[in-house]
Design a protein around this motif. Structure first.
Motif, short mmCIF file in Angstrom:
data_model
loop_
_atom_site.label_atom_id
_atom_site.label_comp_id
_atom_site.label_asym_id
_atom_site.label_seq_id
_atom_site.Cartn_x
_atom_site.Cartn_y
_atom_site.Cartn_z
N ASP A 1 0.84 -1.21 0.00
CA ASP A 1 0.00 0.00 0.00
C ASP A 1 0.87 1.25 0.00
O ASP A 1 0.56 2.24 -0.66
CB ASP A 1 -0.92 0.02 1.22
N THR A 2 1.97 1.21 0.76
CA THR A 2 2.85 2.38 0.84
C THR A 2 3.53 2.63 -0.50
O THR A 2 3.58 3.75 -1.00
CB THR A 2 3.93 2.14 1.93
N SER B 1 1.26 3.87 -3.53
CA SER B 1 0.83 5.27 -3.57
C SER B 1 1.71 6.07 -4.55
O SER B 1 1.28 7.04 -5.14
CB SER B 1 0.88 5.88 -2.17
N LYS C 1 0.30 5.22 -8.34
CA LYS C 1 -1.12 5.39 -8.71
C LYS C 1 -1.27 6.48 -9.78
O LYS C 1 -0.44 7.39 -9.85
CB LYS C 1 -1.91 5.80 -7.47
N ASP D 1 -2.89 9.15 -9.87
CA ASP D 1 -2.78 10.54 -9.37
C ASP D 1 -1.34 11.02 -9.39
O ASP D 1 -1.05 12.15 -9.78
CB ASP D 1 -3.32 10.61 -7.93
N SER D 2 -0.42 10.13 -8.94
CA SER D 2 1.00 10.49 -8.96
C SER D 2 1.50 10.51 -10.40
O SER D 2 2.27 11.39 -10.79
CB SER D 2 1.83 9.49 -8.17
#
Ligand code: HEM
Length: 453
Positions: free
Chosen positions: A158-159, A162, A165, A167-168
């Motif tokens: 999960d880390t 991020s 994703k 968005d990034s």
């Protein structure tokens, strides 16, 4: 059961025949007691033996070969000679679709097919764990995602995810665009002969360094080769309350994993696209048309945007068809947590499972005209039956770098086709697997500039 019935008969006859019979009953009872004691002792041993015999009958057919070596050398040799598919097909012909062998020092079961893909991708940590061969574990470390399971895996994944994703990624497009242009201006100029694979490795390595680890061009990038000195942005990851989300070892081992998983795979995909576009002029023309349309709406030096990438549908189909025929990763390993049953066989606890996920890509009952390079197959991906086209894996371990790989591939192909043309200079059409596919001599091509960047 037998001893109990016999004692009852003796009791009945003793009732009718008096004292003689009574003494005989005592004798019989003591014999019976001995038999009971022996039976009680032997029963578990017998059950254990029976279970062993039953289990060994149900382990898949095949041979474990020589101790330690097993069939590892045979498989590695076949991969080098690009005959791994034939090697596996011969196993299937000899033993059927599920067979046992020994790979990299461990008893292993080889499986493949749509049901096998589904089984592997949907099994949780109570059935299968992810465990890589010792050699890979030594390179990447024991705290990387590939060695983690259940809660630990979820927390670290999960880390990391991020960073990967959409968005990034939307923020990365401009930076990727810049990296690709600088790379092409530096290495792909004039009418020279260049080797595509090493250059693509340099490009994808630079992109990861710059985008994921904040390392700009120059000497600092070399620090990535010495992970203990890494000052990457991953090191500064903190949760909402500023708490550490990953230990230092987890950060270092996963930096290594992302470097290897990220650059070794995308570079292969782009290299094979270059190869296939050179061999299929009609498809090259269709990609060029799509990319020119996007380029025409740009002013000089203006970078590509997330929206532009959404308009590169045909080019991504070409990428998918490339991965169908030449998947950068063609399989993987798991380990059983307990005795499990699969396909009517028993796979004992602690055995390795070797799943060749991409074997479904070359199954004529799923994809017609297998050898034909035909991006049109992916016009309607929803019509593809699930678990058949799996270049990025599936389930909880599906590649978290999928979107990242897509962005870097589309940006690179955009600038390649719009600014140069090329022809293959290889003397043969060979590639080996190492374990990713590697074309002969790194794929030399002659470049012919079309227009300046
Ligand atoms: C064309 C490019 C790529 C292909 C074909 C590909 C393929 C795969 C596959 C098949 C797996 C699953 C392995 C398994 O189930 O055992 C995987 C996992 C992984 N990939 Fe990729 N990959 C690509 C690009 C990338 C990129 C660009 C990154 C990072 C920036 C990345 C990071 C990872 C990581 C960290 C894992 C482990 C995930 C986990 O165990 O939870 N990959 N990849």
């Amino acid at each position: 059961m037998f001893w109990y019935v016999k004692m009852e008969l003796v009791l009945v006859s003793g009732y009718h025949n008096g004292a003689k019979a009574l003494s005989s009953l005592y004798l019989s009872t003591s014999i019976m007691n001995t038999i009971v004691a022996i039976s009680l002792f032997l029963l578990p041993v017998f059950c254990l033996l029976a279970r062993r015999i039953r289990s060994s009958k149900r382990v898949p057919p095949g041979s474990l070969g020589f101790p330690v070596i097993g069939q590892s050398l045979g498989l590695l040799r076949a991969m080098k000679a690009n005959t791994a598919e034939k090697w596996l097909d011969e196993r299937v012909q000899k033993y059927g679709p599920i067979s046992k062998l020994s790979l990299f020092g461990k008893p292993t079961v080889f499986i493949y097919g749509q049901a096998a893909n589904k089984f592997l991708f949907t099994s949780d940590g109570s059935v299968l764990t992810s465990k890589q061969p010792q050699s890979l574990k030594m390179i990447l470390g024991d705290r990387c995602l590939l060695e983690m399971n259940d809660e630990d895996h979820k927390r670290v994944r999960d880390t990391l995810v991020s960073f990967l994703k959409p968005d990034s990624l939307k923020r990365y497009v401009g930076k990727m665009d810049e990296e690709v242009r600088i790379h092409l201006e530096t290495y792909w100029k004039d009418e020279q002969i260049i080797k595509v694979l090493p250059l693509m490795k340099t490009l994808t390595f630079d992109i990861i360094c710059s985008l994921l680890f904040g390392l700009e061009r120059g000497a600092r990038r070399d620090q990535m080769l010495h992970p203990t000195r890494t000052s990457s942005s991953l090191l500064s990851i903190r949760g909402e309350n500023k708490q550490e989300l990953m230990s230092e070892n987890e950060i270092i081992h996963n930096v290594m994993l992302i470097m290897v998983a990220g650059y070794a795979t995308s570079s292969i995909l782009i290299t094979f696209m270059v190869r296939l576009l050179a061999k299929n002029p009609n498809i090259h023309a269709a990609v060029l048309e799509e990319q020119e349309e996007i380029a025409q709406n740009k002013s000089p030096g203006e970078s590509l945007t997330w929206e532009d990438l959404g308009n590169m549908k045909y080019t991504w189909r070409v990428a998918m068809e490339t991965m169908r025929m030449f998947p950068p990763i063609f399989g993987g390993f798991r380990q059983t947590v307990k005795d499990i049953e699969y396909g009517g066989y028993l796979i004992p606890k602690g055995w390795q499972i070797f799943l060749v996920t991409a074997k479904t890509h070359m199954d004529s009952s799923i994809f017609q005209e297998l050898e034909k390079f035909d991006p049109a197959r992916f016009e309607n991906t929803a019509s593809l039956p699930p678990y058949n086209f799996v270049p990025f894996g599936g389930g909880a371990r599906i590649c978290p770098g999928y979107e990242f790989a897509k962005v870097e591939t589309l940006v690179t192909i955009h600038y390649l086709v719009t600014h140069i043309t090329w022809k293959l200079c290889c003397t043969d059409d060979f590639f080996s697997r190492d374990p990713t596919p590697v074309p002969t001599q790194g794929l030399p091509i002659q470049i012919i500039p079309r227009k300046p960047l």
